[in-house]
Design a protein around this motif. Structure first.
Motif, PDB file in Angstrom:
ATOM      1  N   SER A 192     -10.575   0.679 -28.750  1.00  0.00           N
ATOM      2  CA  SER A 192      -9.154   0.217 -28.697  1.00  0.00           C
ATOM      3  C   SER A 192      -8.154   1.136 -28.649  1.00  0.00           C
ATOM      4  N   ALA A 212     -15.801   0.700 -31.504  1.00  0.00           N
ATOM      5  CA  ALA A 212     -14.757   0.074 -31.581  1.00  0.00           C
ATOM      6  C   ALA A 212     -13.557   0.441 -31.758  1.00  0.00           C
ATOM      7  N   VAL A 213     -13.442   1.802 -32.534  1.00  0.00           N
ATOM      8  CA  VAL A 213     -12.073   2.461 -32.579  1.00  0.00           C
ATOM      9  C   VAL A 213     -11.861   3.174 -31.023  1.00  0.00           C
ATOM     10  N   ILE A 220     -19.080  -5.022 -27.410  1.00  0.00           N
ATOM     11  CA  ILE A 220     -19.395  -5.007 -29.222  1.00  0.00           C
ATOM     12  C   ILE A 220     -20.164  -6.312 -29.471  1.00  0.00           C
ATOM     13  N   PHE A 221     -19.797  -7.451 -29.170  1.00  0.00           N
ATOM     14  CA  PHE A 221     -20.520  -8.351 -29.374  1.00  0.00           C
ATOM     15  C   PHE A 221     -22.055  -8.519 -28.979  1.00  0.00           C
ATOM     16  N   PHE A 227     -16.884  12.417 -32.074  1.00  0.00           N
ATOM     17  CA  PHE A 227     -17.787  13.271 -33.186  1.00  0.00           C
ATOM     18  C   PHE A 227     -18.426  12.200 -34.238  1.00  0.00           C
ATOM     19  N   ARG A 228     -18.072  11.097 -34.323  1.00  0.00           N
ATOM     20  CA  ARG A 228     -18.657  10.349 -35.354  1.00  0.00           C
ATOM     21  C   ARG A 228     -19.842   9.405 -34.694  1.00  0.00           C
ATOM     22  N   LYS A 238     -26.353   6.073 -39.532  1.00  0.00           N
ATOM     23  CA  LYS A 238     -26.658   4.798 -39.647  1.00  0.00           C
ATOM     24  C   LYS A 238     -26.144   4.141 -38.227  1.00  0.00           C
ATOM     25  N   THR A 239     -26.467   2.768 -37.736  1.00  0.00           N
ATOM     26  CA  THR A 239     -26.119   2.476 -36.531  1.00  0.00           C
ATOM     27  C   THR A 239     -24.621   1.739 -36.776  1.00  0.00           C
ATOM     28  N   SER A 240     -24.381   1.294 -37.963  1.00  0.00           N
ATOM     29  CA  SER A 240     -23.086   0.680 -38.265  1.00  0.00           C
ATOM     30  C   SER A 240     -22.074   1.663 -38.115  1.00  0.00           C
ATOM     31  N   ASP A 241     -22.255   2.789 -38.510  1.00  0.00           N
ATOM     32  CA  ASP A 241     -21.204   3.880 -38.120  1.00  0.00           C
ATOM     33  C   ASP A 241     -20.788   4.019 -36.672  1.00  0.00           C
ATOM     34  N   ALA A 245     -12.972  10.676 -33.323  1.00  0.00           N
ATOM     35  CA  ALA A 245     -13.984   9.460 -33.356  1.00  0.00           C
ATOM     36  C   ALA A 245     -15.127   9.607 -32.553  1.00  0.00           C
ATOM     37  N   LEU A 278     -21.322   1.951 -34.312  1.00  0.00           N
ATOM     38  CA  LEU A 278     -20.437   0.823 -33.906  1.00  0.00           C
ATOM     39  C   LEU A 278     -19.284   0.700 -34.216  1.00  0.00           C
ATOM     40  N   MET A 279     -18.973   1.184 -35.505  1.00  0.00           N
ATOM     41  CA  MET A 279     -17.404   1.184 -36.027  1.00  0.00           C
ATOM     42  C   MET A 279     -16.562   2.188 -35.174  1.00  0.00           C
TER      43      MET A 279
END
Lengths: 85, 100
Positions: free
Chosen positions: A42, A38-39, A75-76, A22-23, A29-32, A20, A34-35
């Motif tokens: 957790s 979060a991974v 994250i928020f 590496f991602r 994009k920024t949303s990738d 993760a 951010l995801m």
């Protein structure tokens, strides 16, 4: 039996965290990113709880509770303050 | 008898949690759409740590660590799906609907 299972779980979580991570470097994009963050948050929490259950490593559970709270707040805050390029 | 049953349960839950994390992380790379990627990553964000917490409940020694894990489960069960919804709202505000 218990030592082997916790060792296997910790190594497996470390491999998935590296995948993760590496991602975060690659993602266009920024949303990738951010995801993936979060991974990672957790999965690190799961690793802390598995570590804290072993013999003599009981303070890791308190660290895990605080890490859960701060990961959620982080994250928020990122999603409020950073706009998409 | 009870020992064999406990061993089998621990092995099954370990295997299940490993499958959930691997599927969640691989799904980040395989999907083309942003929303589908979010759906796959929510496996690794919510379901996989929950299975690890159940494993920690089974493997712990005394009731002190079990109660701490229960407190962590209570907070995690509320905060983690809210995290996924926050990310989905971020994607909606930056991109909007996807065309097919």
């Amino acid at each position: 039996m218990k030592n082997q299972i916790t060792l296997f779980s910790i190594y497996f979580i470390l491999i998935c965290i590296a995948l993760a991570l590496f991602r975060i470097f690659v993602g266009p994009k920024t949303s990738d990113r951010l995801m993936a963050l979060a991974v990672i948050s957790s999965l690190v929490l799961a690793m802390l709880v598995i570590l804290g259950v072993q013999d003599g490593k009981s303070p890791y559970l308190d660290v895990a509770l605080l890490y859960d709270i701060f990961g959620f707040l982080g994250i928020f805050a990122i999603s409020r303050l950073i706009k998409e390029k | 008898m009870f020992n064999i049953l406990w061993n089998i349960t621990v092995l099954i839950i370990t295997f299940l949690s490993a499958i959930f994390t691997l599927l969640g992380v691989i799904g980040l790379y395989r999907f083309k759409d942003n929303y589908a990627r979010l759906q796959a990553s929510s496996l690794a964000t919510t379901t996989a740590p929950f299975t690890y917490f159940i494993l920690a409940l089974l493997l712990s020694n005394d009731w002190q660590s079990r109660l701490r894990v229960i407190v962590i489960i209570l907070f995690f069960f509320i905060s983690s799906p809210i995290t996924t919804q926050i990310i989905a709202r971020y994607i909606w505000k930056s991109e909007g609907e996807t065309e097919r």
